[in-house]
Design a protein around this motif. Sequence first.
Motif, PDB file in Angstrom:
ATOM      1  N   GLN A  39      -8.431  -9.895  14.151  1.00 29.10           N
ATOM      2  CA  GLN A  39      -7.877  -8.624  13.686  1.00 29.10           C
ATOM      3  C   GLN A  39      -7.166  -8.805  12.344  1.00 29.10           C
ATOM      4  O   GLN A  39      -6.441  -9.780  12.143  1.00 29.10           O
ATOM      5  CB  GLN A  39      -6.868  -8.076  14.703  1.00 29.10           C
ATOM      6  CG  GLN A  39      -7.450  -7.780  16.068  1.00 29.10           C
ATOM      7  CD  GLN A  39      -8.417  -6.617  16.048  1.00 29.10           C
ATOM      8  OE1 GLN A  39      -8.203  -5.636  15.336  1.00 29.10           O
ATOM      9  NE2 GLN A  39      -9.482  -6.708  16.836  1.00 29.10           N
ATOM     10  N   MET A  40      -7.400  -7.856  11.458  1.00 29.00           N
ATOM     11  CA  MET A  40      -6.621  -7.775  10.230  1.00 29.00           C
ATOM     12  C   MET A  40      -5.700  -6.574  10.376  1.00 29.00           C
ATOM     13  O   MET A  40      -6.142  -5.429  10.382  1.00 29.00           O
ATOM     14  CB  MET A  40      -7.514  -7.622   9.003  1.00 29.00           C
ATOM     15  CG  MET A  40      -6.732  -7.632   7.687  1.00 29.00           C
ATOM     16  SD  MET A  40      -5.927  -9.227   7.361  1.00 29.00           S
ATOM     17  CE  MET A  40      -7.349 -10.176   6.814  1.00 29.00           C
ATOM     18  N   TRP A  41      -4.415  -6.856  10.526  1.00 22.59           N
ATOM     19  CA  TRP A  41      -3.418  -5.796  10.634  1.00 22.59           C
ATOM     20  C   TRP A  41      -2.985  -5.400   9.229  1.00 22.59           C
ATOM     21  O   TRP A  41      -2.904  -6.238   8.330  1.00 22.59           O
ATOM     22  CB  TRP A  41      -2.205  -6.287  11.421  1.00 22.59           C
ATOM     23  CG  TRP A  41      -2.490  -6.662  12.843  1.00 22.59           C
ATOM     24  CD1 TRP A  41      -3.117  -7.794  13.277  1.00 22.59           C
ATOM     25  CD2 TRP A  41      -2.171  -5.910  14.013  1.00 22.59           C
ATOM     26  NE1 TRP A  41      -3.209  -7.792  14.652  1.00 22.59           N
ATOM     27  CE2 TRP A  41      -2.628  -6.648  15.131  1.00 22.59           C
ATOM     28  CE3 TRP A  41      -1.537  -4.683  14.225  1.00 22.59           C
ATOM     29  CZ2 TRP A  41      -2.471  -6.202  16.436  1.00 22.59           C
ATOM     30  CZ3 TRP A  41      -1.367  -4.239  15.531  1.00 22.59           C
ATOM     31  CH2 TRP A  41      -1.844  -4.992  16.624  1.00 22.59           C
ATOM     32  N   VAL A  42      -2.723  -4.115   9.037  1.00 30.03           N
ATOM     33  CA  VAL A  42      -2.266  -3.651   7.725  1.00 30.03           C
ATOM     34  C   VAL A  42      -1.098  -2.699   7.928  1.00 30.03           C
ATOM     35  O   VAL A  42      -1.094  -1.879   8.855  1.00 30.03           O
ATOM     36  CB  VAL A  42      -3.405  -2.961   6.932  1.00 30.03           C
ATOM     37  CG1 VAL A  42      -3.998  -1.800   7.705  1.00 30.03           C
ATOM     38  CG2 VAL A  42      -2.894  -2.483   5.573  1.00 30.03           C
ATOM     39  N   TYR A  43      -0.101  -2.855   7.068  1.00 28.51           N
ATOM     40  CA  TYR A  43       1.098  -2.021   7.110  1.00 28.51           C
ATOM     41  C   TYR A  43       1.369  -1.495   5.707  1.00 28.51           C
ATOM     42  O   TYR A  43       1.189  -2.207   4.718  1.00 28.51           O
ATOM     43  CB  TYR A  43       2.305  -2.829   7.584  1.00 28.51           C
ATOM     44  CG  TYR A  43       2.106  -3.527   8.915  1.00 28.51           C
ATOM     45  CD1 TYR A  43       2.425  -2.895  10.109  1.00 28.51           C
ATOM     46  CD2 TYR A  43       1.593  -4.829   8.966  1.00 28.51           C
ATOM     47  CE1 TYR A  43       2.242  -3.534  11.332  1.00 28.51           C
ATOM     48  CE2 TYR A  43       1.400  -5.471  10.180  1.00 28.51           C
ATOM     49  CZ  TYR A  43       1.730  -4.826  11.357  1.00 28.51           C
ATOM     50  OH  TYR A  43       1.546  -5.461  12.564  1.00 28.51           O
ATOM     51  N   CYS A  44       1.820  -0.248   5.618  1.00 27.94           N
ATOM     52  CA  CYS A  44       2.193   0.292   4.313  1.00 27.94           C
ATOM     53  C   CYS A  44       3.351   1.269   4.483  1.00 27.94           C
ATOM     54  O   CYS A  44       3.643   1.718   5.601  1.00 27.94           O
ATOM     55  CB  CYS A  44       1.013   0.962   3.619  1.00 27.94           C
ATOM     56  SG  CYS A  44       0.520   2.542   4.352  1.00 27.94           S
ATOM     57  N   ASN A  45       4.001   1.574   3.380  1.00 26.85           N
ATOM     58  CA  ASN A  45       5.128   2.504   3.429  1.00 26.85           C
ATOM     59  C   ASN A  45       4.630   3.946   3.459  1.00 26.85           C
ATOM     60  O   ASN A  45       3.441   4.220   3.343  1.00 26.85           O
ATOM     61  CB  ASN A  45       6.069   2.268   2.240  1.00 26.85           C
ATOM     62  CG  ASN A  45       5.372   2.480   0.910  1.00 26.85           C
ATOM     63  OD1 ASN A  45       4.157   2.509   0.819  1.00 26.85           O
ATOM     64  ND2 ASN A  45       6.152   2.624  -0.140  1.00 26.85           N
ATOM     65  N   ILE A  53       3.596  -0.047  -1.103  1.00 25.08           N
ATOM     66  CA  ILE A  53       3.766  -1.373  -0.540  1.00 25.08           C
ATOM     67  C   ILE A  53       2.751  -1.497   0.589  1.00 25.08           C
ATOM     68  O   ILE A  53       2.848  -0.802   1.604  1.00 25.08           O
ATOM     69  CB  ILE A  53       5.187  -1.595   0.004  1.00 25.08           C
ATOM     70  CG1 ILE A  53       6.217  -1.419  -1.107  1.00 25.08           C
ATOM     71  CG2 ILE A  53       5.307  -2.989   0.620  1.00 25.08           C
ATOM     72  CD1 ILE A  53       7.656  -1.497  -0.633  1.00 25.08           C
ATOM     73  N   ILE A  54       1.762  -2.365   0.422  1.00 25.55           N
ATOM     74  CA  ILE A  54       0.717  -2.571   1.415  1.00 25.55           C
ATOM     75  C   ILE A  54       0.635  -4.059   1.715  1.00 25.55           C
ATOM     76  O   ILE A  54       0.467  -4.868   0.794  1.00 25.55           O
ATOM     77  CB  ILE A  54      -0.662  -2.079   0.922  1.00 25.55           C
ATOM     78  CG1 ILE A  54      -0.559  -0.642   0.413  1.00 25.55           C
ATOM     79  CG2 ILE A  54      -1.695  -2.178   2.025  1.00 25.55           C
ATOM     80  CD1 ILE A  54      -0.828  -0.496  -1.054  1.00 25.55           C
ATOM     81  N   GLU A 207      -5.063   4.153   6.867  1.00 28.50           N
ATOM     82  CA  GLU A 207      -6.489   4.042   7.164  1.00 28.50           C
ATOM     83  C   GLU A 207      -7.304   3.924   5.884  1.00 28.50           C
ATOM     84  O   GLU A 207      -8.306   3.216   5.837  1.00 28.50           O
ATOM     85  CB  GLU A 207      -6.960   5.244   7.982  1.00 28.50           C
ATOM     86  CG  GLU A 207      -6.557   5.186   9.437  1.00 28.50           C
ATOM     87  CD  GLU A 207      -7.535   5.902  10.331  1.00 28.50           C
ATOM     88  OE1 GLU A 207      -8.439   6.585   9.822  1.00 28.50           O
ATOM     89  OE2 GLU A 207      -7.414   5.750  11.549  1.00 28.50           O
ATOM     90  N   LEU A 208      -6.881   4.611   4.848  1.00 26.07           N
ATOM     91  CA  LEU A 208      -7.562   4.513   3.560  1.00 26.07           C
ATOM     92  C   LEU A 208      -7.514   3.087   3.037  1.00 26.07           C
ATOM     93  O   LEU A 208      -8.524   2.533   2.603  1.00 26.07           O
ATOM     94  CB  LEU A 208      -6.925   5.469   2.556  1.00 26.07           C
ATOM     95  CG  LEU A 208      -7.444   5.391   1.114  1.00 26.07           C
ATOM     96  CD1 LEU A 208      -8.914   5.769   1.073  1.00 26.07           C
ATOM     97  CD2 LEU A 208      -6.632   6.295   0.205  1.00 26.07           C
ATOM     98  N   PHE A 209      -6.342   2.464   3.095  1.00 21.78           N
ATOM     99  CA  PHE A 209      -6.201   1.089   2.619  1.00 21.78           C
ATOM    100  C   PHE A 209      -7.009   0.131   3.487  1.00 21.78           C
ATOM    101  O   PHE A 209      -7.630  -0.815   2.991  1.00 21.78           O
ATOM    102  CB  PHE A 209      -4.732   0.674   2.603  1.00 21.78           C
ATOM    103  CG  PHE A 209      -3.884   1.443   1.640  1.00 21.78           C
ATOM    104  CD1 PHE A 209      -4.293   1.632   0.327  1.00 21.78           C
ATOM    105  CD2 PHE A 209      -2.679   1.999   2.039  1.00 21.78           C
ATOM    106  CE1 PHE A 209      -3.530   2.341  -0.566  1.00 21.78           C
ATOM    107  CE2 PHE A 209      -1.895   2.715   1.146  1.00 21.78           C
ATOM    108  CZ  PHE A 209      -2.320   2.895  -0.175  1.00 21.78           C
ATOM    109  N   ARG A 210      -7.016   0.367   4.797  1.00 27.04           N
ATOM    110  CA  ARG A 210      -7.758  -0.513   5.692  1.00 27.04           C
ATOM    111  C   ARG A 210      -9.247  -0.450   5.406  1.00 27.04           C
ATOM    112  O   ARG A 210      -9.932  -1.479   5.332  1.00 27.04           O
ATOM    113  CB  ARG A 210      -7.490  -0.126   7.154  1.00 27.04           C
ATOM    114  CG  ARG A 210      -8.317  -0.920   8.163  1.00 27.04           C
ATOM    115  CD  ARG A 210      -8.046  -0.482   9.590  1.00 27.04           C
ATOM    116  NE  ARG A 210      -8.431   0.899   9.828  1.00 27.04           N
ATOM    117  CZ  ARG A 210      -9.675   1.295  10.084  1.00 27.04           C
ATOM    118  NH1 ARG A 210     -10.665   0.422  10.073  1.00 27.04           N
ATOM    119  NH2 ARG A 210      -9.944   2.568  10.328  1.00 27.04           N
TER     120      ARG A 210
END
Length: 216
Positions: A39-45, A53-54, A207-210
């Motif tokens: 899994q690649m987890w992604v977090y952003c503000n 911030i991603i 979701e866009l960044f992912r």
Amino acid sequence: MPIRENMHELLLLGEVIHGDESRIQVLHEDGRRPTSKSQMWVYCNGKMNDRNIIVFEYQPTRSGEHPRNFLRDYSGYMLCDGLDSYNAVEGAKRCGCWTHTRRKFVECLPKDKALHETSVAAKAVGFCDRIYHEENLLEDMTAEERYKQRLVKVKPLLDAFFAWLETVSVTGSGKLSQAVNYALNERKYLYTFLENGNVPIDNNRVELFRRCNCSG
């Protein structure tokens, strides 16, 4: 690494964090088969902040220990889908995603549009569209104005949607049953955005960044 850690620290200071994850395949990973799914987890503000911030974090599973460890003692608003793993972030105020909810009903729409008039899925999508319509009208308001108007304009639509949804009778494990049960299970989280005018109605931003950076 110092830059990433600084971004991580700034992310945790924010009022809103989006989270998502995407399955990936790692071909040459010690101790794991090439067919293993990681899994690649992604977090952003939040999208209403003044900087992007991603942060991506690779992990071998979808276990709740990963968002719990990454978000540590975060106590702001956490936007995510219905994955139970996010409940491990105990201090955060979890927010559901209305796009996920709407999408599940869209997937149930009859191909014949003539059937939409009596379709449960079509009626659910109609509710979601009205909610988004009212929410979009508040886009240029301040957070405080948006908060007040959401209670007047948007909350009654949520109340009506869930009151109607509780009258819908579905059986089996088909897509419509899954859509109805998903919405009902996420109900308390789908209301959370009403608490703060800075909290988005959906998780589209992350979701866009992912999708731009991960396969799957």
